[in-house]
Design a protein around this motif. Structure first.
Motif, PDB file in Angstrom:
ATOM      1  N   LEU A 112       8.669   9.535   2.103  1.00  0.00           N
ATOM      2  CA  LEU A 112       7.509  10.162   1.242  1.00  0.00           C
ATOM      3  C   LEU A 112       6.801  11.111   1.806  1.00  0.00           C
ATOM      4  O   LEU A 112       6.223  12.018   1.210  1.00  0.00           O
ATOM      5  CB  LEU A 112       7.050   8.737   0.710  1.00  0.00           C
ATOM      6  CG  LEU A 112       7.728   7.937  -0.451  1.00  0.00           C
ATOM      7  CD1 LEU A 112       6.741   6.828  -0.669  1.00  0.00           C
ATOM      8  CD2 LEU A 112       7.782   8.974  -1.625  1.00  0.00           C
ATOM      9  N   CYS A 113       6.449  10.839   3.244  1.00  0.00           N
ATOM     10  CA  CYS A 113       5.732  11.833   3.989  1.00  0.00           C
ATOM     11  C   CYS A 113       5.879  13.276   3.893  1.00  0.00           C
ATOM     12  O   CYS A 113       5.291  14.308   3.581  1.00  0.00           O
ATOM     13  CB  CYS A 113       5.314  11.211   5.084  1.00  0.00           C
ATOM     14  SG  CYS A 113       6.560  11.112   6.455  1.00  0.00           S
ATOM     15  N   THR A 140       0.810  -1.280   0.179  1.00  0.00           N
ATOM     16  CA  THR A 140       0.046   0.048  -0.228  1.00  0.00           C
ATOM     17  C   THR A 140       0.906   1.223   0.053  1.00  0.00           C
ATOM     18  O   THR A 140       1.979   1.083   0.616  1.00  0.00           O
ATOM     19  CB  THR A 140      -0.967   0.075   1.339  1.00  0.00           C
ATOM     20  OG1 THR A 140      -0.168  -0.171   2.345  1.00  0.00           O
ATOM     21  CG2 THR A 140      -1.838  -1.225   1.285  1.00  0.00           C
ATOM     22  N   GLY A 141       0.246   2.446  -0.518  1.00  0.00           N
ATOM     23  CA  GLY A 141       1.039   3.450  -0.590  1.00  0.00           C
ATOM     24  C   GLY A 141       2.405   3.260  -1.500  1.00  0.00           C
ATOM     25  O   GLY A 141       2.389   2.704  -2.474  1.00  0.00           O
ATOM     26  N   GLY A 142       3.391   4.153  -1.309  1.00  0.00           N
ATOM     27  CA  GLY A 142       4.759   4.117  -2.115  1.00  0.00           C
ATOM     28  C   GLY A 142       4.222   5.307  -3.066  1.00  0.00           C
ATOM     29  O   GLY A 142       3.215   5.546  -3.505  1.00  0.00           O
ATOM     30  N   TYR A 143       5.284   5.812  -3.853  1.00  0.00           N
ATOM     31  CA  TYR A 143       5.384   6.562  -4.868  1.00  0.00           C
ATOM     32  C   TYR A 143       6.523   6.639  -5.475  1.00  0.00           C
ATOM     33  O   TYR A 143       7.727   6.675  -4.899  1.00  0.00           O
ATOM     34  CB  TYR A 143       4.905   8.129  -4.194  1.00  0.00           C
ATOM     35  CG  TYR A 143       4.820   9.113  -5.224  1.00  0.00           C
ATOM     36  CD1 TYR A 143       3.823   9.098  -6.301  1.00  0.00           C
ATOM     37  CD2 TYR A 143       5.580  10.283  -5.180  1.00  0.00           C
ATOM     38  CE1 TYR A 143       3.630  10.210  -7.247  1.00  0.00           C
ATOM     39  CE2 TYR A 143       5.272  11.466  -6.039  1.00  0.00           C
ATOM     40  CZ  TYR A 143       4.363  11.315  -7.055  1.00  0.00           C
ATOM     41  OH  TYR A 143       4.326  12.474  -8.115  1.00  0.00           O
ATOM     42  N   ASP A 144       6.557   6.896  -7.026  1.00  0.00           N
ATOM     43  CA  ASP A 144       7.839   7.378  -7.676  1.00  0.00           C
ATOM     44  C   ASP A 144       8.168   8.703  -7.791  1.00  0.00           C
ATOM     45  O   ASP A 144       7.171   8.988  -8.705  1.00  0.00           O
ATOM     46  CB  ASP A 144       7.710   6.347  -8.976  1.00  0.00           C
ATOM     47  CG  ASP A 144       8.164   4.972  -8.807  1.00  0.00           C
ATOM     48  OD1 ASP A 144       9.076   4.649  -8.099  1.00  0.00           O
ATOM     49  OD2 ASP A 144       7.658   4.161  -9.148  1.00  0.00           O
ATOM     50  N   CYS A 177       2.065   6.587   2.719  1.00  0.00           N
ATOM     51  CA  CYS A 177       3.062   5.972   3.662  1.00  0.00           C
ATOM     52  C   CYS A 177       2.994   4.212   3.419  1.00  0.00           C
ATOM     53  O   CYS A 177       1.815   3.607   3.383  1.00  0.00           O
ATOM     54  CB  CYS A 177       2.376   6.050   5.126  1.00  0.00           C
ATOM     55  SG  CYS A 177       3.476   5.204   6.241  1.00  0.00           S
ATOM     56  N   PRO A 178       4.213   3.639   2.866  1.00  0.00           N
ATOM     57  CA  PRO A 178       4.073   2.324   2.777  1.00  0.00           C
ATOM     58  C   PRO A 178       4.091   1.414   3.937  1.00  0.00           C
ATOM     59  O   PRO A 178       3.584   0.449   3.824  1.00  0.00           O
ATOM     60  CB  PRO A 178       5.489   2.226   2.019  1.00  0.00           C
ATOM     61  CG  PRO A 178       6.273   3.223   2.634  1.00  0.00           C
ATOM     62  CD  PRO A 178       5.176   4.477   2.892  1.00  0.00           C
ATOM     63  N   ALA A 179       4.265   1.960   5.113  1.00  0.00           N
ATOM     64  CA  ALA A 179       4.360   1.312   6.456  1.00  0.00           C
ATOM     65  C   ALA A 179       2.871   1.169   6.879  1.00  0.00           C
ATOM     66  O   ALA A 179       2.735   0.580   8.000  1.00  0.00           O
ATOM     67  CB  ALA A 179       5.231   1.798   7.323  1.00  0.00           C
ATOM     68  N   GLY A 180       1.986   1.864   6.185  1.00  0.00           N
ATOM     69  CA  GLY A 180       0.272   1.629   7.092  1.00  0.00           C
ATOM     70  C   GLY A 180       0.382   2.800   8.349  1.00  0.00           C
ATOM     71  O   GLY A 180      -0.818   2.207   8.892  1.00  0.00           O
ATOM     72  N   ILE A 181       1.088   3.432   8.686  1.00  0.00           N
ATOM     73  CA  ILE A 181       0.915   4.137   9.844  1.00  0.00           C
ATOM     74  C   ILE A 181       0.393   5.340   9.583  1.00  0.00           C
ATOM     75  O   ILE A 181       0.004   5.875   8.467  1.00  0.00           O
ATOM     76  CB  ILE A 181       2.123   4.273  10.583  1.00  0.00           C
ATOM     77  CG1 ILE A 181       3.289   4.871   9.703  1.00  0.00           C
ATOM     78  CG2 ILE A 181       2.649   2.970  11.421  1.00  0.00           C
ATOM     79  CD1 ILE A 181       4.821   5.544  10.610  1.00  0.00           C
ATOM     80  N   MET A 182       0.174   6.153  10.550  1.00  0.00           N
ATOM     81  CA  MET A 182      -0.484   7.509  10.180  1.00  0.00           C
ATOM     82  C   MET A 182       0.332   8.655  10.689  1.00  0.00           C
ATOM     83  O   MET A 182       0.441   9.106  11.878  1.00  0.00           O
ATOM     84  CB  MET A 182      -1.912   7.776  11.058  1.00  0.00           C
ATOM     85  CG  MET A 182      -3.019   6.859  10.679  1.00  0.00           C
ATOM     86  SD  MET A 182      -4.427   6.932  11.818  1.00  0.00           S
ATOM     87  CE  MET A 182      -4.042   5.742  12.988  1.00  0.00           C
ATOM     88  N   PRO A 183       0.994   9.123   9.726  1.00  0.00           N
ATOM     89  CA  PRO A 183       2.012  10.142   9.985  1.00  0.00           C
ATOM     90  C   PRO A 183       1.514  11.276  10.675  1.00  0.00           C
ATOM     91  O   PRO A 183       2.013  11.921  11.547  1.00  0.00           O
ATOM     92  CB  PRO A 183       2.820  10.666   8.769  1.00  0.00           C
ATOM     93  CG  PRO A 183       2.539   9.142   7.903  1.00  0.00           C
ATOM     94  CD  PRO A 183       1.491   8.585   8.183  1.00  0.00           C
ATOM     95  N   TYR A 184       0.294  11.718  10.217  1.00  0.00           N
ATOM     96  CA  TYR A 184      -0.136  13.072  10.850  1.00  0.00           C
ATOM     97  C   TYR A 184      -0.568  12.970  12.439  1.00  0.00           C
ATOM     98  O   TYR A 184      -0.398  13.902  13.194  1.00  0.00           O
ATOM     99  CB  TYR A 184      -1.629  13.429  10.031  1.00  0.00           C
ATOM    100  CG  TYR A 184      -2.469  12.370   9.727  1.00  0.00           C
ATOM    101  CD1 TYR A 184      -3.437  12.190  10.890  1.00  0.00           C
ATOM    102  CD2 TYR A 184      -2.811  11.957   8.663  1.00  0.00           C
ATOM    103  CE1 TYR A 184      -4.287  11.222  10.733  1.00  0.00           C
ATOM    104  CE2 TYR A 184      -3.708  11.062   8.732  1.00  0.00           C
ATOM    105  CZ  TYR A 184      -4.576  10.505   9.538  1.00  0.00           C
ATOM    106  OH  TYR A 184      -5.522   9.787   9.434  1.00  0.00           O
ATOM    107  N   LEU A 185      -0.909  11.502  12.753  1.00  0.00           N
ATOM    108  CA  LEU A 185      -1.505  11.546  14.305  1.00  0.00           C
ATOM    109  C   LEU A 185       0.003  11.472  14.968  1.00  0.00           C
ATOM    110  O   LEU A 185       0.088  12.039  16.087  1.00  0.00           O
ATOM    111  CB  LEU A 185      -1.955  10.065  14.222  1.00  0.00           C
ATOM    112  CG  LEU A 185      -2.397   9.727  15.630  1.00  0.00           C
ATOM    113  CD1 LEU A 185      -3.421  10.705  16.063  1.00  0.00           C
ATOM    114  CD2 LEU A 185      -3.058   8.181  15.706  1.00  0.00           C
ATOM    115  N   ILE A 186       0.978  10.889  14.595  1.00  0.00           N
ATOM    116  CA  ILE A 186       2.338  10.967  15.291  1.00  0.00           C
ATOM    117  C   ILE A 186       2.842  12.140  15.318  1.00  0.00           C
ATOM    118  O   ILE A 186       3.265  12.654  16.251  1.00  0.00           O
ATOM    119  CB  ILE A 186       3.311   9.933  14.478  1.00  0.00           C
ATOM    120  CG1 ILE A 186       2.542   8.463  14.290  1.00  0.00           C
ATOM    121  CG2 ILE A 186       4.689   9.906  15.277  1.00  0.00           C
ATOM    122  CD1 ILE A 186       3.508   7.538  13.659  1.00  0.00           C
TER     123      ILE A 186
END
Lengths: 459, 289
Positions: free
Chosen positions: A428-429, A4-8, A394-403
């Motif tokens: 990427l975030c 899930t996620g990821g971007y080139d 996010c490829p790790a599936g976490i919520m960067p905005y929450l952290i």
């Protein structure tokens, strides 16, 4: 494997498959510090003549990983701070490891393949291994619970696996056989973009019967080649059973060189690309090669930011970075942003601007038109506007905005509960954030900080 | 490279993009910025503004001018006192507030509302993005509480021109990905379903009237779906949109005036942190150990 996620990142200046060998410089500058290592124990003296492949220094904190002399020459210490300088260079055929007298006795004789492990460590192949979860150097004499071999380098721009493997497929498969011998019955995973390709079939056919590989197909999208992500997706958690080892193609080739030929690995293939490079290609080079000579004639006009390794996770090379360090995988050249972005730049339709979101018309042109990007921030740091793009990418599936929200309030315990430990630092975030928040750097700092908060006590 | 403070104050990043560089990894950044989003929202509001100017004439222009002038004054005072940077959020807030108020509103009321909006939305909380309630919405609610008669719009057939303009702006925002379609879709869907049921059972006002009258479309597109004050999680958006959509119809039926939709949006704003926290807890449980 699904990701899930990821971007080139559509960055222009992808290194071509051409490989150049640059001319010999007058001197080599070997940095004593690299991303993971600090070669603090210097084993040579000023003015000493050294042979090619001899140990110049060791990192005692990292299982005595050696810094090898890339050429025969005269050592100069103290000439440039933080570097060992090699002058009066000569090419020389290295002596095989067994013949040399400077090797100490082999410790850990009871470990399976102790001699092979010692050879890998002494000949500079071990430094290419990493613990998949932490990214640090694993214990060469420990037992791994699994080995992940990645043929991909997806970050823009690092030396691509396919180019490193060209004409060296036999070397790589031989290295896989050597490593399988060290792994006992623990699984070995080979990560490929396509498991039905000619290349994959070639690997399987050239392996002899006693090697058994698990082929893993990953999408060709950054950061599918990240070892922490791969370990998580393959169901290999951190366990008492031993760490998960990760190694890339350059490591495989070094293992083959060490174990088949008993020769040190002093040359490596690095990439040179980016919008600021006039020639985008790969270079076969030794660590210590002066950066200025490498870049001479290969840059466009104007001030440039030289980034060591990929543009998303690498570090900018300052004035003190003289020679290529032993872990470098490539250089990405970015033009420095020295002019404002134009009057009312935010109001234009952006017909040719490619963005992660949909706020420019360039979105309709398709995703991957390479862009002549520079190091501009494109805005200024602001508070989070809850757009949720960091979560989506996010490829790790976490919520960067929450952290980020927890960290901004100084609540490290809540950030830990929000699983900042799952972050793989792909960057990427930070890349997509329209409010220009340094998310990745905050998360890296949060993971590094000791757990100061006391554990929660509940009746 | 640090931009001098004086320069950044007179140069909100939307006018002349500043020369800031990425301080570290990643060394390249996406071209989209908050300024871009704010400008897109402002441009999406322009058709609505034109429709209201057509209807209200110079009087409406005066309302817009009063709203903008007050917000700019508060913002400038804040900038001078606290050495902060002017930003684009007042472009959206000033226009949205003017569109929420009827053009017959006394200008001093508009100014008061504008001051409340910018103080609540930004100044007191130090930056845009820290507010939990939509500034113009809070200002509207305050005026509606203090002077309910002034804010009553004549109920009846919705103004077709304004609706088309709002739909056009909304389409731009949805296409640009600035507003979230989940909130808009659920909110309109539930309002339509519930008002259809009421119409069928009790012969209440027709669903179309519910859907479009009393600023529901404008509110859904620009207030309920405002990213700062609506849930950030997809799950939260589905639930919040449902609650808002249902309560729009319920409050209108109960209170009997079309602008009750605004109270439903306020309810949505108040509920979004709670919904988000529930979704966060659920998501964190599903992450690998």
């Amino acid at each position: 494997m699904r990701m899930t996620g990821g971007y080139d990142v559509p960055l222009a200046g992808r290194p071509s498959s051409r490989v150049e060998v640059p001319d010999d410089p007058p001197a080599f500058y070997l940095p004593l510090k690299s991303r993971r290592f600090h070669f603090s124990n210097i084993l040579v003296s000023d003015g000493q003549c050294t042979a090619q492949g001899h140990v110049l220094a060791r990192d005692e904190d990292n299982y005595a990983v050696p810094l090898l002399a890339p050429r025969a020459g005269v050592v100069r210490l103290g000439q440039v701070p933080g570097h060992i300088v090699l002058e009066d260079l000569r090419r020389q055929q290295e002596q095989p490891w067994e013949v040399r007298q400077d090797q100490p006795h082999i410790p850990h004789r009871n470990v399976r393949g102790a001699l092979k492990r010692q050879k890998m460590l002494a000949l500079g192949a071990w430094q290419f291994f990493c613990d998949a979860h932490s990214g640090l150097l694993p214990d060469p004499f420990g037992q791994a619970s699994a080995l992940i071999v990645s043929t991909l380098n997806l970050e823009p721009f690092t030396a691509r696996g396919a180019i490193q493997l060209r004409r060296r497929l036999t070397h790589a498969t031989r290295a896989l056989e050597h490593l399988q011998g060290l792994m006992d019955d623990r699984p070995v995973f080979l990560v490929l973009p396509e498991i039905r390709s000619v290349f994959a079939r070639g690997v399987l056919e050239s392996l002899r019967g006693h090697t058994w590989l698990n082929l893993v197909e990953v999408p060709l999208r950054y950061p599918a080649d990240n070892f922490a992500l791969l370990a998580r997706e393959l169901g290999l958690p951190r366990s008492a059973d031993g760490p998960v080892w990760g190694v890339r193609i350059e490591g495989l080739l070094a293992v083959d060189r060490a174990l088949t030929y008993s020769r040190p690995s002093v040359r490596r293939l690095i990439s040179l690309g980016g919008p600021g490079a006039s020639k985008c290609l790969h270079v076969l080079i030794e660590p210590g090669y002066p950066l200025r000579e490498l870049l001479a004639g290969r840059l466009k006009e104007g001030p440039m930011r030289v980034v060591r390794d990929g543009v998303l996770t690498g570090a900018a090379c300052g004035a003190g970075y003289l020679g290529i360090d032993s872990e470098c995988t490539g250089f990405t050249i970015l033009p420095q942003c020295d002019r404002p972005g134009g009057w009312l730049a935010e109001l234009g339709p952006g017909r040719s601007t490619i963005s992660y979101g949909r706020s420019f018309l360039g979105h309709l042109r398709g995703k991957l038109v390479p862009q002549e990007m520079n190091d501009a921030l494109h805005g200024r740091p602001q508070a989070c506007i809850s757009c949720g793009q960091c979560k989506r990418v996010c490829p790790a599936g976490i919520m960067p905005y929450l952290i980020h929200r927890h960290l901004r309030r100084g609540n490290a315990a809540a950030a830990a509960r929000s699983r900042v430990d799952l972050c793989v630092s792909c960057g990427l975030c930070s890349y997509v954030c329209p409010a220009k928040i340094e998310l990745m750097q905050q998360f890296v700092a949060a993971r590094r900080a000791p757990a100061a908060a006391p554990p929660e006590v509940r009746p | 490279m640090r931009t001098p403070w004086a320069w950044s104050m007179v140069n909100p990043s939307s006018v002349l993009r500043p020369t800031l560089c990425a301080p570290g990894a990643p060394h390249v950044r996406d071209p989209a910025s908050v300024a871009r989003h704010m400008w897109l929202t402002t441009m999406a509001l322009v058709p609505c503004l034109l429709a209201r100017l057509y209807e209200g004439g110079w009087r409406m222009a005066a309302v817009v001018a009063a709203s903008y002038a007050t917000m700019a004054a508060v913002e400038a005072a804040d900038t001078l006192l606290r050495r902060r940077v002017i930003d684009e959020s007042i472009l959206v807030a000033g226009l949205l507030l003017a569109l929420l108020l009827p053009h017959s509103t006394p200008l001093w009321m508009v100014a008061l509302a504008a001051a409340v909006a910018v103080l609540q939305g930004k100044v007191l909380l130090n930056d845009v993005g820290r507010n939990r309630l939509n500034g113009p919405l809070v200002a509207w609610a305050l005026l509606a509480l203090l002077w309910p008669k002034t804010l009553q719009t004549p109920s009846g057939a919705p103004d077709e021109l304004f609706l088309m303009a709002a739909a056009l702006g909304g389409a731009l925002l949805l296409a640009a990905g600035v507003t979230n379609w989940r909130m808009v879709a659920t909110c309109l869907f539930w309002a339509l379903v519930l008002s259809g049921l009421l119409h069928w059972q009790h012969g209440a006002a027709a669903p179309l009237w519910h859907h479009l009258g009393g600023g529901l479309l404008l509110g859904t597109l620009f207030i309920a779906a405002d990213r700062l004050t609506s849930p950030i999680t997809a799950g939260g958006k589905w639930i919040c949109g449902t609650i808002v959509g249902i309560s729009v119809v319920a409050l209108r039926e109960a209170l009997g005036f079309p602008d009750a939709a605004m109270l439903a949006f306020l309810l949505g704003n108040l509920l979004s942190p709670l919904l988000d926290n529930a979704v966060f807890a659920w998501r964190l449980k599903r992450l690998p150990a």
